[in-house]
Scaffold this motif. Structure first.
Motif, PDB file in Angstrom:
ATOM      1  N   GLY A 103       0.788  -1.221   0.000  1.00  0.00           N
ATOM      2  CA  GLY A 103       0.000   0.000   0.000  1.00  0.00           C
ATOM      3  C   GLY A 103       0.823   1.275   0.000  1.00  0.00           C
ATOM      4  N   THR A 104       2.090   1.160   0.242  1.00  0.00           N
ATOM      5  CA  THR A 104       2.924   2.364   0.347  1.00  0.00           C
ATOM      6  C   THR A 104       4.053   2.381  -0.673  1.00  0.00           C
ATOM      7  OG1 THR A 104       4.352   1.298   1.981  1.00  0.00           O
ATOM      8  CG2 THR A 104       2.460   2.545   2.817  1.00  0.00           C
ATOM      9  N   THR A 105       4.054   1.443  -1.603  1.00  0.00           N
ATOM     10  CA  THR A 105       5.181   1.316  -2.530  1.00  0.00           C
ATOM     11  C   THR A 105       5.432   2.596  -3.314  1.00  0.00           C
ATOM     12  OG1 THR A 105       4.804  -1.053  -2.761  1.00  0.00           O
ATOM     13  CG2 THR A 105       6.108   0.035  -4.483  1.00  0.00           C
ATOM     14  N   GLY A 106       4.389   3.152  -3.917  1.00  0.00           N
ATOM     15  CA  GLY A 106       4.543   4.351  -4.742  1.00  0.00           C
ATOM     16  C   GLY A 106       5.104   5.528  -3.958  1.00  0.00           C
ATOM     17  N   TRP A 107       4.478   5.831  -2.821  1.00  0.00           N
ATOM     18  CA  TRP A 107       4.944   6.962  -2.013  1.00  0.00           C
ATOM     19  C   TRP A 107       6.346   6.718  -1.453  1.00  0.00           C
ATOM     20  CZ3 TRP A 107       2.860  11.329  -2.766  1.00  0.00           C
ATOM     21  CH2 TRP A 107       1.502  11.455  -3.055  1.00  0.00           C
ATOM     22  N   TRP A 108       6.642   5.471  -1.155  1.00  0.00           N
ATOM     23  CA  TRP A 108       7.977   5.156  -0.636  1.00  0.00           C
ATOM     24  C   TRP A 108       9.040   5.500  -1.676  1.00  0.00           C
ATOM     25  CZ3 TRP A 108      12.377   2.461  -1.679  1.00  0.00           C
ATOM     26  CH2 TRP A 108      13.245   2.215  -0.617  1.00  0.00           C
ATOM     27  N   TRP A 109       8.788   5.124  -2.931  1.00  0.00           N
ATOM     28  CA  TRP A 109       9.755   5.418  -3.989  1.00  0.00           C
ATOM     29  C   TRP A 109       9.855   6.909  -4.272  1.00  0.00           C
ATOM     30  CZ3 TRP A 109      13.489   2.415  -5.451  1.00  0.00           C
ATOM     31  CH2 TRP A 109      13.353   1.038  -5.320  1.00  0.00           C
ATOM     32  N   TYR A 158      12.006   8.219  -1.429  1.00  0.00           N
ATOM     33  CA  TYR A 158      13.366   7.745  -1.659  1.00  0.00           C
ATOM     34  C   TYR A 158      14.025   8.539  -2.803  1.00  0.00           C
ATOM     35  CZ  TYR A 158      17.128   4.598  -3.171  1.00  0.00           C
ATOM     36  OH  TYR A 158      18.333   4.071  -3.559  1.00  0.00           O
ATOM     37  N   GLY A 159      13.268   8.781  -3.869  1.00  0.00           N
ATOM     38  CA  GLY A 159      13.783   9.555  -5.001  1.00  0.00           C
ATOM     39  C   GLY A 159      14.136  10.980  -4.605  1.00  0.00           C
ATOM     40  N   VAL A 160      13.306  11.599  -3.757  1.00  0.00           N
ATOM     41  CA  VAL A 160      13.615  12.954  -3.278  1.00  0.00           C
ATOM     42  C   VAL A 160      14.923  12.949  -2.482  1.00  0.00           C
ATOM     43  CG1 VAL A 160      12.857  14.810  -1.735  1.00  0.00           C
ATOM     44  CG2 VAL A 160      11.222  13.732  -3.290  1.00  0.00           C
ATOM     45  N   PHE A 161      15.105  11.931  -1.656  1.00  0.00           N
ATOM     46  CA  PHE A 161      16.350  11.830  -0.882  1.00  0.00           C
ATOM     47  C   PHE A 161      17.556  11.708  -1.811  1.00  0.00           C
ATOM     48  CE2 PHE A 161      19.733   9.544   1.238  1.00  0.00           C
ATOM     49  CZ  PHE A 161      19.796  10.173   2.471  1.00  0.00           C
ATOM     50  N   VAL A 162      17.454  10.836  -2.809  1.00  0.00           N
ATOM     51  CA  VAL A 162      18.566  10.655  -3.755  1.00  0.00           C
ATOM     52  C   VAL A 162      18.860  11.970  -4.470  1.00  0.00           C
ATOM     53  CG1 VAL A 162      19.314   9.482  -5.855  1.00  0.00           C
ATOM     54  CG2 VAL A 162      18.098   8.200  -4.073  1.00  0.00           C
ATOM     55  N   LEU A 163      17.818  12.677  -4.908  1.00  0.00           N
ATOM     56  CA  LEU A 163      18.006  13.932  -5.634  1.00  0.00           C
ATOM     57  C   LEU A 163      18.668  14.990  -4.751  1.00  0.00           C
ATOM     58  CD1 LEU A 163      17.538  15.541  -8.226  1.00  0.00           C
ATOM     59  CD2 LEU A 163      15.276  16.183  -7.324  1.00  0.00           C
ATOM     60  N   ALA A 164      18.230  15.089  -3.484  1.00  0.00           N
ATOM     61  CA  ALA A 164      18.820  16.071  -2.566  1.00  0.00           C
ATOM     62  C   ALA A 164      20.295  15.773  -2.333  1.00  0.00           C
ATOM     63  CB  ALA A 164      18.061  16.062  -1.236  1.00  0.00           C
ATOM     64  N   ALA A 201      14.194  15.231   5.911  1.00  0.00           N
ATOM     65  CA  ALA A 201      12.733  15.061   5.841  1.00  0.00           C
ATOM     66  C   ALA A 201      12.355  13.863   4.968  1.00  0.00           C
ATOM     67  CB  ALA A 201      12.098  16.338   5.301  1.00  0.00           C
ATOM     68  N   SER A 202      13.003  13.738   3.797  1.00  0.00           N
ATOM     69  CA  SER A 202      12.672  12.619   2.914  1.00  0.00           C
ATOM     70  C   SER A 202      13.108  11.280   3.520  1.00  0.00           C
ATOM     71  CB  SER A 202      13.328  12.823   1.544  1.00  0.00           C
ATOM     72  OG  SER A 202      14.731  12.984   1.683  1.00  0.00           O
ATOM     73  N   ALA A 203      14.221  11.269   4.268  1.00  0.00           N
ATOM     74  CA  ALA A 203      14.634  10.032   4.940  1.00  0.00           C
ATOM     75  C   ALA A 203      13.618   9.626   6.005  1.00  0.00           C
ATOM     76  CB  ALA A 203      16.011  10.220   5.565  1.00  0.00           C
ATOM     77  N   LEU A 204      13.133  10.612   6.764  1.00  0.00           N
ATOM     78  CA  LEU A 204      12.115  10.314   7.785  1.00  0.00           C
ATOM     79  C   LEU A 204      10.840   9.768   7.158  1.00  0.00           C
ATOM     80  CD1 LEU A 204      12.617  13.421  10.108  1.00  0.00           C
ATOM     81  CD2 LEU A 204      13.088  11.036  10.697  1.00  0.00           C
ATOM     82  N   VAL A 205      10.414  10.388   6.035  1.00  0.00           N
ATOM     83  CA  VAL A 205       9.194   9.916   5.360  1.00  0.00           C
ATOM     84  C   VAL A 205       9.405   8.513   4.810  1.00  0.00           C
ATOM     85  CG1 VAL A 205       7.655  10.330   3.399  1.00  0.00           C
ATOM     86  CG2 VAL A 205       8.399  12.247   4.827  1.00  0.00           C
ATOM     87  N   THR A 206      10.559   8.292   4.177  1.00  0.00           N
ATOM     88  CA  THR A 206      10.868   6.966   3.633  1.00  0.00           C
ATOM     89  C   THR A 206      10.796   5.896   4.720  1.00  0.00           C
ATOM     90  OG1 THR A 206      12.314   7.962   1.973  1.00  0.00           O
ATOM     91  CG2 THR A 206      12.597   5.616   2.397  1.00  0.00           C
ATOM     92  N   TRP A 207      11.378   6.198   5.868  1.00  0.00           N
ATOM     93  CA  TRP A 207      11.355   5.246   6.981  1.00  0.00           C
ATOM     94  C   TRP A 207       9.947   5.044   7.523  1.00  0.00           C
ATOM     95  CZ3 TRP A 207      13.360   1.446   9.593  1.00  0.00           C
ATOM     96  CH2 TRP A 207      12.957   1.228  10.919  1.00  0.00           C
ATOM     97  N   PRO A 251       8.425   1.083   7.954  1.00  0.00           N
ATOM     98  CA  PRO A 251       9.415   0.764   8.993  1.00  0.00           C
ATOM     99  C   PRO A 251       9.720  -0.723   9.111  1.00  0.00           C
ATOM    100  CG  PRO A 251       7.308   1.357   9.970  1.00  0.00           C
ATOM    101  CD  PRO A 251       7.189   1.643   8.508  1.00  0.00           C
ATOM    102  N   GLN A 252       8.867  -1.567   8.529  1.00  0.00           N
ATOM    103  CA  GLN A 252       9.187  -2.987   8.563  1.00  0.00           C
ATOM    104  C   GLN A 252      10.413  -3.290   7.695  1.00  0.00           C
ATOM    105  OE1 GLN A 252       6.548  -1.657   7.173  1.00  0.00           O
ATOM    106  NE2 GLN A 252       6.477  -2.330   5.023  1.00  0.00           N
ATOM    107  N   ALA A 253      10.712  -2.394   6.742  1.00  0.00           N
ATOM    108  CA  ALA A 253      11.940  -2.528   5.957  1.00  0.00           C
ATOM    109  C   ALA A 253      13.069  -1.864   6.734  1.00  0.00           C
ATOM    110  CB  ALA A 253      11.749  -1.888   4.580  1.00  0.00           C
ATOM    111  N   SER A 254      13.537  -2.551   7.771  1.00  0.00           N
ATOM    112  CA  SER A 254      14.465  -1.931   8.722  1.00  0.00           C
ATOM    113  C   SER A 254      15.764  -1.464   8.078  1.00  0.00           C
ATOM    114  CB  SER A 254      14.768  -2.914   9.857  1.00  0.00           C
ATOM    115  OG  SER A 254      15.314  -4.114   9.329  1.00  0.00           O
ATOM    116  N   TRP A 255      16.162  -2.082   6.954  1.00  0.00           N
ATOM    117  CA  TRP A 255      17.406  -1.701   6.307  1.00  0.00           C
ATOM    118  C   TRP A 255      17.369  -0.270   5.760  1.00  0.00           C
ATOM    119  CZ3 TRP A 255      14.861  -1.112   1.842  1.00  0.00           C
ATOM    120  CH2 TRP A 255      13.819  -1.994   1.559  1.00  0.00           C
ATOM    121  N   SER A 256      16.149   0.277   5.543  1.00  0.00           N
ATOM    122  CA  SER A 256      16.057   1.638   4.989  1.00  0.00           C
ATOM    123  C   SER A 256      16.532   2.694   5.991  1.00  0.00           C
ATOM    124  CB  SER A 256      14.626   1.960   4.542  1.00  0.00           C
ATOM    125  OG  SER A 256      13.752   1.969   5.656  1.00  0.00           O
ATOM    126  N   ALA A 257      16.686   2.305   7.272  1.00  0.00           N
ATOM    127  CA  ALA A 257      17.175   3.261   8.274  1.00  0.00           C
ATOM    128  C   ALA A 257      18.633   3.650   8.024  1.00  0.00           C
ATOM    129  CB  ALA A 257      17.017   2.673   9.680  1.00  0.00           C
TER     130      ALA A 257
END
Length: 372
Positions: A33-39, A42-48, A76-82, A86-92
């Motif tokens: 349910g969160t795949t699209g927003w997660w990417w 994540y994309g905003v973080f990479v761009l920044a 901010a984008s890292a916090l949103v991504t996490w 949060p079950q994807a603990s490696w994203s921290a």
């Protein structure tokens, strides 16, 4: 933010960590349910991160986005991504990446606050998905320790870089002092020898030539022939002495040699020196120019984070003109410290003028002129 070989290695490490998060997400997936927003986050973080790196390395020209604005977007984008998964603990691991630029550019208190906020987010996210209490504590402690370790390494590296720059600046100052002392000693010795030749040998030969002139009028053959020959030899020797005296005085220039001794073998900085000495430069003006060049080189080593330093000096009938520039980070507003203030006072005391110019991403430029 990332300048120099060591900082480039840090940036590359950040790219590898960010790419690892994306690859694991592609392979393992995130919450459906969160795949699209997660990417998106994540994309905003990479761009920044990418924009900050490109701007800091000067590849985007003058910096228009402040470093802290890009850092805020990254956090901010890292916090949103996490928080989205949060079950994807490696994203921290993105939190560890954000600590690196924060530790490079921010005060320790702000970096500590950022670590506390991000560690709290890790704990809250793990609790939100129903992790066991011991797992929540372990995850928070693990990523909190990673962030602290990253911050300590960056701060230690930054301090080591500052110490290297200070050592290089002290080395440049020592070389300048040695060059000036050596040039002054050589010039003083040349002047002493030229005066001795002129006052002792020159005067003696002049007196001898006059005596031989008188003797030539009173001598009788065949002695007059030898007197004329001795008079010619005396005049020739007097001409040779005057020529040597002129050469010795003409050698008392030394501006290019002193400048080259100051800038040669400067550690960690490519220096390009150009000197056009169309007229001899007196010791007083030469001292002003060499001291100013030394201060500008020292300032570049300590504060600019530059790779290249260019120094152009022209000495003609109008005076001495010096232009120094570097390819460092530059600054939005110039705040002269004791070094640049002392440089300005030194030039103005000699009747000259000084101009400084700087801008973010455009380095620092100084132009000064000391009149004849």
């Amino acid at each position: 933010m990332f300048t120099g070989a060591q900082d480039r290695a840090t940036a590359v490490t950040g790219y590898v960590a960010i790419a690892a998060v994306g690859v694991i997400a592609l392979v393992g997936g995130v919450s459906p349910g969160t795949t699209g927003w997660w990417w998106v986050a994540y994309g905003v973080f990479v761009l920044a991160f990418l924009l900050d790196d490109l701007a800091a390395s000067g590849r985007l020209g003058p910096r228009r986005l402040p470093a802290r604005s890009l850092l805020a977007v990254g956090v901010a984008s890292a916090l949103v991504t996490w928080w989205l998964a949060p079950q994807a603990s490696w994203s921290a691991i993105l939190f560890v990446v954000t600590v690196v630029p924060a530790a490079m550019t921010s005060p320790p208190s702000l970096t500590a606050a950022l670590i506390a906020v991000q560690t709290t987010a890790v704990v809250a996210g793990a609790a939100r998905v129903g992790a066991a209490p011991h797992e929540v504590v372990a995850l928070g402690a693990l990523y909190g320790a990673f962030q602290v370790f990253a911050a300590v390494v960056v701060v230690a590296g930054r301090r080591q870089g500052e110490q290297r720059a200070a050592l290089a600046a002290a080395h440049a100052q020592l070389r300048a002092a040695s060059a000036l002392l050596a040039a002054s000693s050589r010039d003083a010795e040349r002047l002493r020898i030229s005066r001795e030749l002129h006052d002792v040998v020159g005067h003696g030969l002049t007196a001898l030539a006059l005596e031989l002139e008188v003797a030539a009028h009173r001598a009788q053959p065949p002695a007059v022939e030898h007197v004329d020959r001795a008079r010619s030899i005396a005049k020739g020797l007097l001409g040779d002495v005057r020529s040597v005296v002129g050469d010795l005085r003409g050698e008392v220039r030394g501006l290019e040699g002193a400048l080259r001794e100051v800038v040669d073998r400067t550690p960690g900085l490519q220096v390009v020196l150009t000197v056009r000495e169309e007229v001899p430069v007196g010791p007083e003006r030469a001292l002003v120019v060499v001291r100013c060049a030394q201060e500008l080189l020292t300032n570049t080593l300590r504060h600019a984070g530059a790779h290249r330093f260019t120094l152009d000096v022209v000495a003609d009938d109008g005076g001495v003109r010096l232009r120094a520039s570097d390819d460092g980070a530059g600054a939005r507003r110039l705040q002269p410290g004791n070094g640049l203030t002392g440089l300005t006072e030194r030039v103005e005391d000699a009747g000259g003028t000084v101009r400084f110019a700087t801008a973010p991403g455009r380095g620092f430029t100084a132009e000064l002129e000391v009149p004849a």
